[in-house]
Design an enzyme around this catalytic site. Structure first.
Site, PDB file in Angstrom:
ATOM      1  N   ASP A 198       9.260  89.362  76.953  1.00  0.00           N
ATOM      2  CA  ASP A 198       9.513  90.587  76.180  1.00  0.00           C
ATOM      3  C   ASP A 198       8.737  91.774  76.745  1.00  0.00           C
ATOM      4  O   ASP A 198       7.599  91.636  77.192  1.00  0.00           O
ATOM      5  CB  ASP A 198       9.081  90.377  74.728  1.00  0.00           C
ATOM      6  CG  ASP A 198       9.803  89.213  74.062  1.00  0.00           C
ATOM      7  OD1 ASP A 198      10.255  88.309  74.780  1.00  0.00           O
ATOM      8  OD2 ASP A 198       9.897  89.213  72.820  1.00  0.00           O
ATOM      9  N   HIS A 250       9.426  95.289  75.072  1.00  0.00           N
ATOM     10  CA  HIS A 250       9.282  96.110  73.862  1.00  0.00           C
ATOM     11  C   HIS A 250       8.841  97.549  74.133  1.00  0.00           C
ATOM     12  O   HIS A 250       7.831  98.026  73.600  1.00  0.00           O
ATOM     13  CB  HIS A 250       8.323  95.442  72.887  1.00  0.00           C
ATOM     14  CG  HIS A 250       8.926  94.281  72.153  1.00  0.00           C
ATOM     15  ND1 HIS A 250       9.956  94.424  71.256  1.00  0.00           N
ATOM     16  CD2 HIS A 250       8.646  92.948  72.213  1.00  0.00           C
ATOM     17  CE1 HIS A 250      10.292  93.239  70.778  1.00  0.00           C
ATOM     18  NE2 HIS A 250       9.528  92.330  71.349  1.00  0.00           N
ATOM     19  N   ASP A 308      14.595  91.658  74.741  1.00  0.00           N
ATOM     20  CA  ASP A 308      13.669  92.478  73.952  1.00  0.00           C
ATOM     21  C   ASP A 308      13.045  93.572  74.801  1.00  0.00           C
ATOM     22  O   ASP A 308      11.835  93.601  75.056  1.00  0.00           O
ATOM     23  CB  ASP A 308      12.590  91.603  73.299  1.00  0.00           C
ATOM     24  CG  ASP A 308      13.065  90.964  72.010  1.00  0.00           C
ATOM     25  OD1 ASP A 308      14.285  91.021  71.748  1.00  0.00           O
ATOM     26  OD2 ASP A 308      12.234  90.404  71.279  1.00  0.00           O
ATOM     27  N   ASP A 320      12.287  98.704  70.955  1.00  0.00           N
ATOM     28  CA  ASP A 320      11.609  98.572  69.658  1.00  0.00           C
ATOM     29  C   ASP A 320      10.122  98.298  69.828  1.00  0.00           C
ATOM     30  O   ASP A 320       9.673  97.766  70.836  1.00  0.00           O
ATOM     31  CB  ASP A 320      12.229  97.471  68.788  1.00  0.00           C
ATOM     32  CG  ASP A 320      13.538  97.899  68.149  1.00  0.00           C
ATOM     33  OD1 ASP A 320      13.713  99.103  67.928  1.00  0.00           O
ATOM     34  OD2 ASP A 320      14.387  97.024  67.887  1.00  0.00           O
ATOM     35  N   ARG A 321       9.373  98.673  68.818  1.00  0.00           N
ATOM     36  CA  ARG A 321       7.929  98.502  68.695  1.00  0.00           C
ATOM     37  C   ARG A 321       7.142  99.447  69.597  1.00  0.00           C
ATOM     38  O   ARG A 321       6.102  99.944  69.210  1.00  0.00           O
ATOM     39  CB  ARG A 321       7.474  97.053  68.943  1.00  0.00           C
ATOM     40  CG  ARG A 321       8.198  95.977  68.149  1.00  0.00           C
ATOM     41  CD  ARG A 321       8.151  96.152  66.655  1.00  0.00           C
ATOM     42  NE  ARG A 321       6.815  96.195  66.118  1.00  0.00           N
ATOM     43  CZ  ARG A 321       6.130  95.141  65.681  1.00  0.00           C
ATOM     44  NH1 ARG A 321       6.669  93.936  65.756  1.00  0.00           N
ATOM     45  NH2 ARG A 321       4.927  95.285  65.156  1.00  0.00           N
ATOM     46  N   ASN A 334      16.953  89.265  70.742  1.00  0.00           N
ATOM     47  CA  ASN A 334      17.353  89.550  69.363  1.00  0.00           C
ATOM     48  C   ASN A 334      17.219  91.039  69.024  1.00  0.00           C
ATOM     49  O   ASN A 334      17.895  91.535  68.110  1.00  0.00           O
ATOM     50  CB  ASN A 334      16.532  88.706  68.387  1.00  0.00           C
ATOM     51  CG  ASN A 334      15.053  88.995  68.450  1.00  0.00           C
ATOM     52  OD1 ASN A 334      14.472  89.085  69.529  1.00  0.00           O
ATOM     53  ND2 ASN A 334      14.412  89.145  67.303  1.00  0.00           N
ATOM     54  N   HIS A 335      16.376  91.777  69.752  1.00  0.00           N
ATOM     55  CA  HIS A 335      16.237  93.211  69.482  1.00  0.00           C
ATOM     56  C   HIS A 335      17.323  94.044  70.156  1.00  0.00           C
ATOM     57  O   HIS A 335      17.417  95.242  69.883  1.00  0.00           O
ATOM     58  CB  HIS A 335      14.862  93.706  69.927  1.00  0.00           C
ATOM     59  CG  HIS A 335      13.791  93.461  68.907  1.00  0.00           C
ATOM     60  ND1 HIS A 335      13.383  94.401  67.988  1.00  0.00           N
ATOM     61  CD2 HIS A 335      13.053  92.359  68.649  1.00  0.00           C
ATOM     62  CE1 HIS A 335      12.445  93.904  67.221  1.00  0.00           C
ATOM     63  NE2 HIS A 335      12.219  92.662  67.596  1.00  0.00           N
ATOM     64  N   HIS A 377      16.409  83.698  75.430  1.00  0.00           N
ATOM     65  CA  HIS A 377      15.403  84.522  74.764  1.00  0.00           C
ATOM     66  C   HIS A 377      14.542  83.717  73.793  1.00  0.00           C
ATOM     67  O   HIS A 377      13.312  83.845  73.804  1.00  0.00           O
ATOM     68  CB  HIS A 377      16.054  85.677  74.007  1.00  0.00           C
ATOM     69  CG  HIS A 377      15.052  86.515  73.270  1.00  0.00           C
ATOM     70  ND1 HIS A 377      14.123  87.305  73.913  1.00  0.00           N
ATOM     71  CD2 HIS A 377      14.789  86.661  71.935  1.00  0.00           C
ATOM     72  CE1 HIS A 377      13.358  87.912  73.026  1.00  0.00           C
ATOM     73  NE2 HIS A 377      13.733  87.531  71.818  1.00  0.00           N
ATOM     74  N   ARG A 402      10.943  83.500  60.507  1.00  0.00           N
ATOM     75  CA  ARG A 402      11.945  84.482  60.930  1.00  0.00           C
ATOM     76  C   ARG A 402      12.942  84.838  59.831  1.00  0.00           C
ATOM     77  O   ARG A 402      13.754  85.749  60.008  1.00  0.00           O
ATOM     78  CB  ARG A 402      12.720  83.940  62.132  1.00  0.00           C
ATOM     79  CG  ARG A 402      11.856  83.601  63.333  1.00  0.00           C
ATOM     80  CD  ARG A 402      11.315  84.825  64.010  1.00  0.00           C
ATOM     81  NE  ARG A 402      10.530  84.495  65.199  1.00  0.00           N
ATOM     82  CZ  ARG A 402       9.979  85.383  66.001  1.00  0.00           C
ATOM     83  NH1 ARG A 402      10.115  86.662  65.770  1.00  0.00           N
ATOM     84  NH2 ARG A 402       9.280  84.998  67.050  1.00  0.00           N
ATOM     85  N   HIS A 415      10.211  85.825  73.141  1.00  0.00           N
ATOM     86  CA  HIS A 415      10.358  85.914  71.689  1.00  0.00           C
ATOM     87  C   HIS A 415       9.058  85.890  70.900  1.00  0.00           C
ATOM     88  O   HIS A 415       9.053  86.259  69.728  1.00  0.00           O
ATOM     89  CB  HIS A 415      11.281  84.791  71.210  1.00  0.00           C
ATOM     90  CG  HIS A 415      11.865  84.984  69.843  1.00  0.00           C
ATOM     91  ND1 HIS A 415      12.374  86.185  69.402  1.00  0.00           N
ATOM     92  CD2 HIS A 415      12.024  84.112  68.808  1.00  0.00           C
ATOM     93  CE1 HIS A 415      12.833  86.038  68.173  1.00  0.00           C
ATOM     94  NE2 HIS A 415      12.626  84.794  67.786  1.00  0.00           N
TER      95      HIS A 415
END
Length: 521
Positions: free
Chosen positions: A87, A89, A115, A118-119, A147-148, A197, A252, A279
């Site tokens: 990831d 991010h 991913d 985001d964040r 998933n993002h 992922h 989750r 993840h």
């Protein structure tokens, strides 16, 4: 008497040591060369200076990358040596460090496990640069979906807000359309390592099942696609004997935990060595789980995380995995400095509200204290009984205590403004109940370790409810960076009876390869 004249220098930068951000948009002539390839060096230099590019150029890059993704199968088959990365991010400046650690993409193959957004605050720059590399090196630069990479999560977290702040909503929806075309699995190391992922699904028996799935859509609420993008290895406390296959994933709020037994069965069925996934944030950037028993302790699950100092808070290291046939080789690296954005891209007016609120509450407190004194104007001593006066006095004291608590909270907000802004950067104002009343020491104590940061970040691990799921999504919480312990001197090692262990060391640890620690510049 002549008025005093104060002159302000509006030309010279007050902090000349800080590079000036790029003022101009990168021209198309500078971005694209004569062959239609993207000048990633110019893009790199421009983004490092916080520059922007034309929206039309973003659209062209996204459309060209989407066409390449559409030609790829659901499960990629990558031969030869490859750098596998976890990831990211939105950590663009750390991505640049990753390319230094792993080598030039023109010379080495890369596989990213999803991913990308985001964040963090540089998801636009990161995604544009990665898509540009995909266009330039379509046969050696590979990107899986995480998933993002979905409309649902990017609306809940901060990527949509970032796109609107830096460009507009059209750019955001252009990026979302790219997400729906990305493949979601890969085979590397001569088809011996299965890369995805998140992990496995109860309905996934053979890798070939993934080839028949229609991936060109938003990630559904449940099912096989959701599982491989959301599931996690089963924690040891939920599977002490190693016999669990699949159980509900409470961390989750969707999908499953898969146990060592399920992983071993999947690997045997598909003649694989290990599952490689992302993840999850790891203190050292990677973790090796579910080791085989007997003379070969090689792990069956390898988790990678390539975003150092996650959300500017965790002080974790990052790692990438070099795979060549059946040999693996880890490289770790630490975080790089980056420009600062106010949390959630708020403006200075909202940043100053704690100072205003503290002064207003202090004024209110003094007014109430004055009114509570005997003989203060407005008291009707002659017409009120002792009981009435006592009741009124008690009510005023209750108000004083309440306002005093507000004063303590606003004082903490002012004193720890920067830390609190980081802490609630992704939660739109929601902090742990009672945290502000505890004062500065409570905030610092709450942010004192990687494990504590992980605990406070638990709400962000859950899948936000869909519109049809019921209550509104729980706002994201961000953890402060001020006091989370450093892990620069830790590596992961195998030991009997456990999948992995932390050990302070200054040497590399070999597991059919080696771990390299990349020194800070």
């Amino acid at each position: 008497m002549q008025p005093i004249q104060i002159k302000f220098d509006t030309v010279t930068r007050p902090c000349p040591e800080v590079p000036e951000p790029a003022k101009d948009i990168l021209s198309r002539q500078s971005l694209f060369n004569a062959e239609g390839k993207i000048n990633t060096d110019a893009l790199h230099e421009h983004f490092v200076r916080e520059g922007r590019i034309n929206i039309a150029d973003i659209t062209d890059i996204c459309n060209n990358a989407s066409q390449l993704f559409k030609t790829e199968p659901n499960v990629l088959d990558i031969s030869g040596e490859v750098r596998v990365c976890g990831d990211l991010h939105g950590s663009y400046y750390d991505f640049l460090k990753l390319l230094e650690v792993g080598g030039d993409p023109s010379e080495f193959a890369y596989l990213f496990l999803g991913d990308y957004v985001d964040r963090g605050y540089f998801g636009c720059e990161l995604l544009i640069h990665m898509l540009a590399l995909k266009i330039n090196f379509p046969k050696t630069f590979f990107m899986l979906r995480g998933n993002h990479e979905s409309k649902h999560l990017t609306e809940h977290f901060n990527f949509k807000r970032e796109c609107i702040y830096k460009y507009n909503s059209d750019v955001y929806f252009t990026f979302v359309s790219v997400f729906d075309t990305m493949p979601f699995a890969a085979m590397v190391g001569e088809k011996r390592f299965f890369c995805v992922h998140a992990g496995l699904s109860p309905s996934l028996k053979k890798v070939e099942q993934l080839t028949a799935i229609n991936r060109f859509k938003e990630i559904p609420e449940s099912g096989l696609i959701t599982d491989i993008l959301w599931s996690d290895p089963c924690p040891p406390d939920k599977d002490p004997q190693g016999t669990v296959t699949f159980i509900d994933n409470s961390a989750r709020n969707c999908s499953f935990f898969y146990g060592a037994s399920a992983v071993r069965q999947f690997l045997r069925t598909n003649s694989l060595v290990a599952l490689v996934r992302g993840h999850e944030c790891k203190d050292t950037g990677f973790e090796m789980q579910f080791p085989r028993s007997g003379t070969n302790p090689f792990p069956t699950v390898i988790t990678l995380f390539s975003c150092p100092n996650y959300v500017d808070s965790f002080k974790n290291q990052a790692a990438i995995l070099l795979v060549k046939k059946e040999k693996i080789h880890f490289r770790q690296f630490s975080a790089s400095p980056h420009p600062y954005f106010l949390p959630n891209f708020i403006d200075v007016f909202h940043l100053s509200l704690p100072y205003v609120a503290e002064n207003i509450s202090s004024m209110l407190l003094e007014i109430l204290r004055y009114c509570s004194q005997d003989g203060a104007p407005g008291q009707l001593q002659s017409s009120e009984s002792t009981t009435e006066l006592s009741s009124r006095s008690g009510a005023i004291m209750t108000k004083i205590n309440a306002v005093a608590r507000l004063c303590r909270m606003f004082q903490t907000l002012r004193q720890e403004n920067e830390n609190i802004m980081l802490l609630k950067g992704f939660c739109e104002g929601t902090l742990q109940r009672g945290l502000l009343l505890g004062g500065s020491s409570a905030i610092r104590e709450a942010l004192s370790s990687f494990q504590t940061a992980m605990m406070l970040d638990q709400p962000n691990l859950k899948r936000p409810p869909m519109k049809s799921d019921g209550p509104a999504p729980v706002p994201e919480q961000k953890i402060d960076s001020s006091a989370v312990g450093s892990s620069s001197d830790k590596v992961m090692i195998n030991r009997p009876g456990s999948a992995t262990a932390m050990a302070k060391s200054n040497r590399a640890v070999k597991i059919e390869g080696k771990v390299e620690r990349i020194p800070k510049k």
